[in-house]
Design a protein around this motif. Structure first.
Motif, PDB file in Angstrom:
ATOM      1  N   MET A   1       0.840  -1.191   0.000  1.00 53.93           N
ATOM      2  CA  MET A   1       0.000   0.000   0.000  1.00 53.93           C
ATOM      3  C   MET A   1       0.876   1.242   0.000  1.00 53.93           C
ATOM      4  N   ALA A   2       0.224   2.388  -0.115  1.00 50.47           N
ATOM      5  CA  ALA A   2       0.947   3.642   0.075  1.00 50.47           C
ATOM      6  C   ALA A   2       1.509   3.657   1.489  1.00 50.47           C
ATOM      7  N   SER A   3       2.714   4.190   1.639  1.00 53.56           N
ATOM      8  CA  SER A   3       3.390   4.185   2.933  1.00 53.56           C
ATOM      9  C   SER A   3       2.543   4.868   4.004  1.00 53.56           C
ATOM     10  N   PHE A   4       2.443   4.224   5.170  1.00 53.54           N
ATOM     11  CA  PHE A   4       1.696   4.800   6.283  1.00 53.54           C
ATOM     12  C   PHE A   4       2.473   5.976   6.876  1.00 53.54           C
ATOM     13  N   SER A   5       1.763   6.975   7.356  1.00 51.81           N
ATOM     14  CA  SER A   5       2.412   8.058   8.098  1.00 51.81           C
ATOM     15  C   SER A   5       2.698   7.578   9.511  1.00 51.81           C
ATOM     16  N   VAL A   6       3.542   8.308  10.222  1.00 51.83           N
ATOM     17  CA  VAL A   6       3.842   7.966  11.609  1.00 51.83           C
ATOM     18  C   VAL A   6       2.566   7.956  12.437  1.00 51.83           C
ATOM     19  N   ASP A   7       1.742   8.969  12.263  1.00 54.53           N
ATOM     20  CA  ASP A   7       0.489   9.050  13.026  1.00 54.53           C
ATOM     21  C   ASP A   7      -0.424   7.869  12.715  1.00 54.53           C
ATOM     22  N   GLN A   8      -0.502   7.475  11.448  1.00 52.04           N
ATOM     23  CA  GLN A   8      -1.350   6.344  11.076  1.00 52.04           C
ATOM     24  C   GLN A   8      -0.839   5.049  11.697  1.00 52.04           C
ATOM     25  N   ILE A   9       0.479   4.861  11.704  1.00 47.69           N
ATOM     26  CA  ILE A   9       1.053   3.658  12.306  1.00 47.69           C
ATOM     27  C   ILE A   9       0.729   3.603  13.796  1.00 47.69           C
ATOM     28  N   VAL A  10       0.906   4.709  14.474  1.00 47.88           N
ATOM     29  CA  VAL A  10       0.664   4.739  15.925  1.00 47.88           C
ATOM     30  C   VAL A  10      -0.808   4.473  16.232  1.00 47.88           C
ATOM     31  N   ARG A  11      -1.690   5.109  15.496  1.00 50.87           N
ATOM     32  CA  ARG A  11      -3.123   4.921  15.745  1.00 50.87           C
ATOM     33  C   ARG A  11      -3.566   3.490  15.440  1.00 50.87           C
ATOM     34  N   LEU A  12      -3.009   2.913  14.387  1.00 49.29           N
ATOM     35  CA  LEU A  12      -3.359   1.536  14.045  1.00 49.29           C
ATOM     36  C   LEU A  12      -2.774   0.559  15.065  1.00 49.29           C
TER      37      LEU A  12
ATOM     38  N   PHE B   1       8.114  -4.250  12.580  1.00 54.17           N
ATOM     39  CA  PHE B   1       8.269  -2.934  11.975  1.00 54.17           C
ATOM     40  C   PHE B   1       9.565  -2.863  11.161  1.00 54.17           C
ATOM     41  N   PHE B   2       9.528  -2.029  10.124  1.00 59.33           N
ATOM     42  CA  PHE B   2      10.757  -1.654   9.426  1.00 59.33           C
ATOM     43  C   PHE B   2      11.548  -0.679  10.293  1.00 59.33           C
ATOM     44  N   LEU B   3      12.850  -0.617  10.039  1.00 60.66           N
ATOM     45  CA  LEU B   3      13.702   0.340  10.740  1.00 60.66           C
ATOM     46  C   LEU B   3      14.531   1.180   9.772  1.00 60.66           C
ATOM     47  N   TYR B   4      14.255   1.093   8.487  1.00 59.38           N
ATOM     48  CA  TYR B   4      15.143   1.677   7.478  1.00 59.38           C
ATOM     49  C   TYR B   4      15.242   3.200   7.533  1.00 59.38           C
ATOM     50  N   SER B   5      14.104   3.870   7.531  1.00 59.91           N
ATOM     51  CA  SER B   5      14.092   5.326   7.436  1.00 59.91           C
ATOM     52  C   SER B   5      13.895   5.952   8.813  1.00 59.91           C
ATOM     53  N   GLU B   6      14.160   7.250   8.896  1.00 60.15           N
ATOM     54  CA  GLU B   6      13.926   7.958  10.138  1.00 60.15           C
ATOM     55  C   GLU B   6      12.439   7.947  10.490  1.00 60.15           C
ATOM     56  N   LYS B   7      11.599   7.979   9.466  1.00 58.45           N
ATOM     57  CA  LYS B   7      10.156   7.896   9.714  1.00 58.45           C
ATOM     58  C   LYS B   7       9.790   6.562  10.355  1.00 58.45           C
TER      59      LYS B   7
ATOM     60  N   PHE C   1      -9.236   1.948   8.015  1.00 59.88           N
ATOM     61  CA  PHE C   1      -8.714   1.648   6.679  1.00 59.88           C
ATOM     62  C   PHE C   1      -9.479   2.416   5.607  1.00 59.88           C
ATOM     63  N   LYS C   2     -10.774   2.525   5.784  1.00 59.95           N
ATOM     64  CA  LYS C   2     -11.597   3.218   4.785  1.00 59.95           C
ATOM     65  C   LYS C   2     -11.344   4.718   4.807  1.00 59.95           C
ATOM     66  N   GLU C   3     -11.374   5.312   5.998  1.00 59.06           N
ATOM     67  CA  GLU C   3     -11.307   6.776   6.106  1.00 59.06           C
ATOM     68  C   GLU C   3      -9.881   7.318   6.061  1.00 59.06           C
ATOM     69  N   GLU C   4      -8.934   6.599   6.653  1.00 61.97           N
ATOM     70  CA  GLU C   4      -7.567   7.096   6.747  1.00 61.97           C
ATOM     71  C   GLU C   4      -6.662   6.614   5.622  1.00 61.97           C
ATOM     72  N   LEU C   5      -6.930   5.405   5.125  1.00 60.29           N
ATOM     73  CA  LEU C   5      -6.041   4.804   4.137  1.00 60.29           C
ATOM     74  C   LEU C   5      -6.698   4.643   2.773  1.00 60.29           C
ATOM     75  N   SER C   6      -7.965   5.096   2.661  1.00 58.04           N
ATOM     76  CA  SER C   6      -8.715   5.002   1.391  1.00 58.04           C
ATOM     77  C   SER C   6      -8.725   3.567   0.861  1.00 58.04           C
ATOM     78  N   TYR C   7      -8.873   2.625   1.757  1.00 53.53           N
ATOM     79  CA  TYR C   7      -8.842   1.203   1.423  1.00 53.53           C
ATOM     80  C   TYR C   7     -10.266   0.663   1.407  1.00 53.53           C
ATOM     81  N   THR C   8     -10.627  -0.032   0.343  1.00 51.65           N
ATOM     82  CA  THR C   8     -11.969  -0.584   0.205  1.00 51.65           C
ATOM     83  C   THR C   8     -11.984  -2.047   0.641  1.00 51.65           C
ATOM     84  N   VAL C   9     -12.807  -2.363   1.605  1.00 43.98           N
ATOM     85  CA  VAL C   9     -12.971  -3.740   2.060  1.00 43.98           C
ATOM     86  C   VAL C   9     -14.102  -4.376   1.273  1.00 43.98           C
TER      87      VAL C   9
END
Length: 455
Positions: free
Chosen positions: A63-74, A93-99, A325-333
C-alpha cells in the motif's frame, strides 16, 4: 565469543551442481501439482498458540506508505483488539528510514506488553546496529532457502548461502538479539538437502549462546497445501512436524507466514498450528503482496474454534479498524469479506429471511450482534418476498421479540406491492434503506411510534 562459522563443524547441506526446482511439481507452463504420499502426520496442537502481526511490514509494502500518526493509531487499535490477552503477541516494523524509527519510538512509548514490538532487517550485519539502538529484542532476517532463490537470485551455492546466513545469525546472537530467521520460499525448497541441516545448525548456535532462535517458515508464493498425506516441499503438515520433530525446535520457535495465491492462506496457517507451530503471522484485513497475507481477523476466529474462547479479545474493535482503513487509508474492504465486510451477515434471499424470522440462528452461525456488534442485516430486492420485508423491519429497527412484525401482517403486503411494482417497472438495484423507511411509514399508519430507529 563464538568462533567464526568457517571454523565450526557444521552439519553440511547437500550441495548440488544444478538447482532442484521440482519441475514435476512446478512445471511453470502448467498449474502446480499436488503429490500424495499418504503419510499421515499426527496432529500436535501446542498448548499455547498465538498470532504475530505484519501489518506494518509485509502488509504496508502493498500500500501507500503509512504516516507515523497512522502507524501509531493503528498500533493502538491492534492493542485494543487484543485487550491484554496476548493472542496478538507481536508486531513487526521496518527500521530503514527515520520515519520508520520515529513510528517505532512512539509505539514503544505507549508501554504496551502486547503486541511486543519486533523488527525486520535485511540480511546485512550493519542493520544490527539499528536494532540495538532501538532497544528491540527480536528481529527478522531474510534467509531464502529454495534453489530458486539461492541459485537464481543470490547466485550462490547451498553451502555458501548457509555460511552467509549462519554468520548473520551468529552476529545477531553475539549482539544479544534474538534472530527470527525468515526461510523464504520454504514450500519450494529441498527440505532434507538444505532446510534440515541449516535449521539444525541454527539450533546448535542457539544452544551455545543461550539465545532462542525462531524459524519463520515462509510460504512466499502461497503454494503450500494444508492436506495430510501430501509430499514435501508443499506439505505444511510435513514442514512443521519435521521442524519440530526432525530439527528439535520447540513450538514457540516455529512460526508460519503464508500468502493467499491459491486461496489456502487460512487453512495452511491453521495446519501449522495443528501440527506443532505455536505462532502464525498475519496482517489486518489480509493486506500484503499480490493476493495478500493471512487475515489477522480470520486467525482470531480460527483460534477461538481451536481453543474454545478468545478470552478478553475485543472483537468489535474490528469495526473501528475497518473504518480506519476506509477513512484514513482510502482502502476498500470487499463487502462480502468474512467478519469485516459490510454485507458478511446480510441476507437478500427470501427463503433465508423467512428462516431469520423464525430463529436467527438458522442462518447465522453465531450471534454477530453480541460478539461483533454487527446485527444481522437484510437487504430488500426482487427476491425478498414478504418474509424479507418483515425481516428488514425487525432487524433495521432493532425490534425485540414482542414487537417483531410477522410476514403475514397485512401492512407487509402493502410494502411488498410497492417493491414488486418497482421491479416490474424495470428496477435492477436493491431497495435502499431510505426508500424502505419511507414505504414502512406509509404502510404502518398506526403503531409506527414503536419503531424508534437505532442507527
Amino acid at each position: 565469543m563464538l568462533k567464526n562459522i568457517e571454523g565450526r563443524q557444521n552439519i553440511p547441506v547437500m550441495d548440488v551442481l544444478e538447482p532442484q526446482l521440482y519441475r514435476d511439481v512446478f512445471p511453470y507452463e502448467e498449474i502446480p501439482k499436488i503429490r500424495f504420499n499418504n503419510a499421515f502426520v499426527p496432529y500436535n496442537l501446542p498448548e499455547t498458540i498465538w498470532i504475530t502481526d505484519t501489518t506494518f511490514r509485509d502488509g504496508q509494502q502493498s500500500m501507500a506508505s503509512f504516516s507515523v500518526d497512522q502507524i501509531v493509531r493503528l498500533f493502538k487499535l491492534i492493542h485494543k483488539l487484543d485487550n491484554g490477552e496476548g493472542v496478538i503477541r507481536q508486531s513487526e516494523f521496518f527500521l530503514y528510514s527515520e520515519k520508520d524509527r520515529e513510528a517505532v519510538r512512539k509505539c514503544q512509548e505507549l508501554g504496551y506488553e502486547f503486541p511486543e514490538i519486533t523488527s525486520w532487517i535485511r540480511a546485512d550485519e550493519r542493520d544490527f546496529k539499528l536494532v540495538k539502538e532501538m532497544n528491540i529484542a527480536e528481529t527478522g532476517m531474510l534467509m531464502s532457502c529454495s534453489d530458486y532463490h539461492i541459485f537464481k537470485k543470490l547466485k550462490m551455492t547451498r553451502s555458501e548461502a548457509m555460511q552467509h546466513y549462519l554468520t548473520l545469525a551468529m552476529k545477531a546472537m553475539e549482539a544479544g538479539i534474538k534472530p527470527r530467521c525468515h526461510l523464504e520460499d520454504i514450500t519450494r525448497a529441498d527440505f532434507y538437502g538444505f532446510v534440515v541441516p541449516f535449521v539444525k545448525n541454527l539450533k546448535r548456535l542457539s544452544q551455545e549462546t543461550g539465545i532462542s532462535v525462531k524459524i519463520r517458515a515462509c510460504d512466499t508464493l502461497g503454494v503450500g497445501v494444508p492436506y495430510n498425506g501430501t509430499e514435501l516441499p508443499r506439505s505444511v503438515p510435513g514442514i512443521v512436524s519435521e521442524l519440530r520433530n526432525g530439527c528439535g525446535l520447540r513450538p514457540e520457535e516455529i512460526e508460519w507466514h503464508g500468502h493467499n495465491d491459491y486461496h489456502n492462506v487460512v487453512t495452511t496457517s491453521t495446519a501449522s498450528w495443528l501440527h506443532g507451530g505455536a505462532s502464525v503471522n498475519a496482517a489486518l484485513l489480509g493486506i500484503g503482496e499480490r493476493t495478500g497475507n493471512c487475515p489477522l481477523e480470520a486467525m482470531l476466529f480460527e483460534y477461538a474454534q481451536l481453543k474454545g474462547s478468545l478470552g478478553k479479545v475485543n472483537l468489535p474493535v474490528l469495526n473501528e479498524i475497518v473504518r480506519f482503513f476506509k477513512e484514513e487509508l482510502s482502502y476498500t474492504v470487499d463487502p462480502k469479506r468474512p467478519f469485516v465486510g459490510s454485507e458478511f451477515n446480510m441476507t437478500k434471499a427470501g427463503i433465508h429471511a423467512d428462516g431469520l424470522l423464525k430463529d436467527e440462528s438458522i442462518y447465522n452461525s453465531f450471534d454477530t450482534n453480541k460478539l461483533l456488534n454487527r446485527p444481522v442485516v437484510v437487504k430488500v430486492n426482487q427476491s425478498s418476498g414478504a418474509a424479507g420485508i418483515a425481516a428488514w423491519i425487525n432487524t433495521y429497527y432493532h425490534l425485540d421479540t414482542l414487537e417483531k412484525v410477522d410476514k403475514h401482517d397485512p401492512r407487509i403486503a402493502t410494502v411488498k406491492r410497492w417493491v414488486d411494482n418497482t421491479y416490474e417497472a424495470g428496477r435492477t438495484e436493491a431497495v435502499s434503506n431510505a426508500e424502505m423507511e419511507q414505504q414502512v411509514k406509509k404502510a404502518f399508519t398506526t403503531g409506527i411510534h414503536q419503531f424508534s430507529l437505532v442507527k
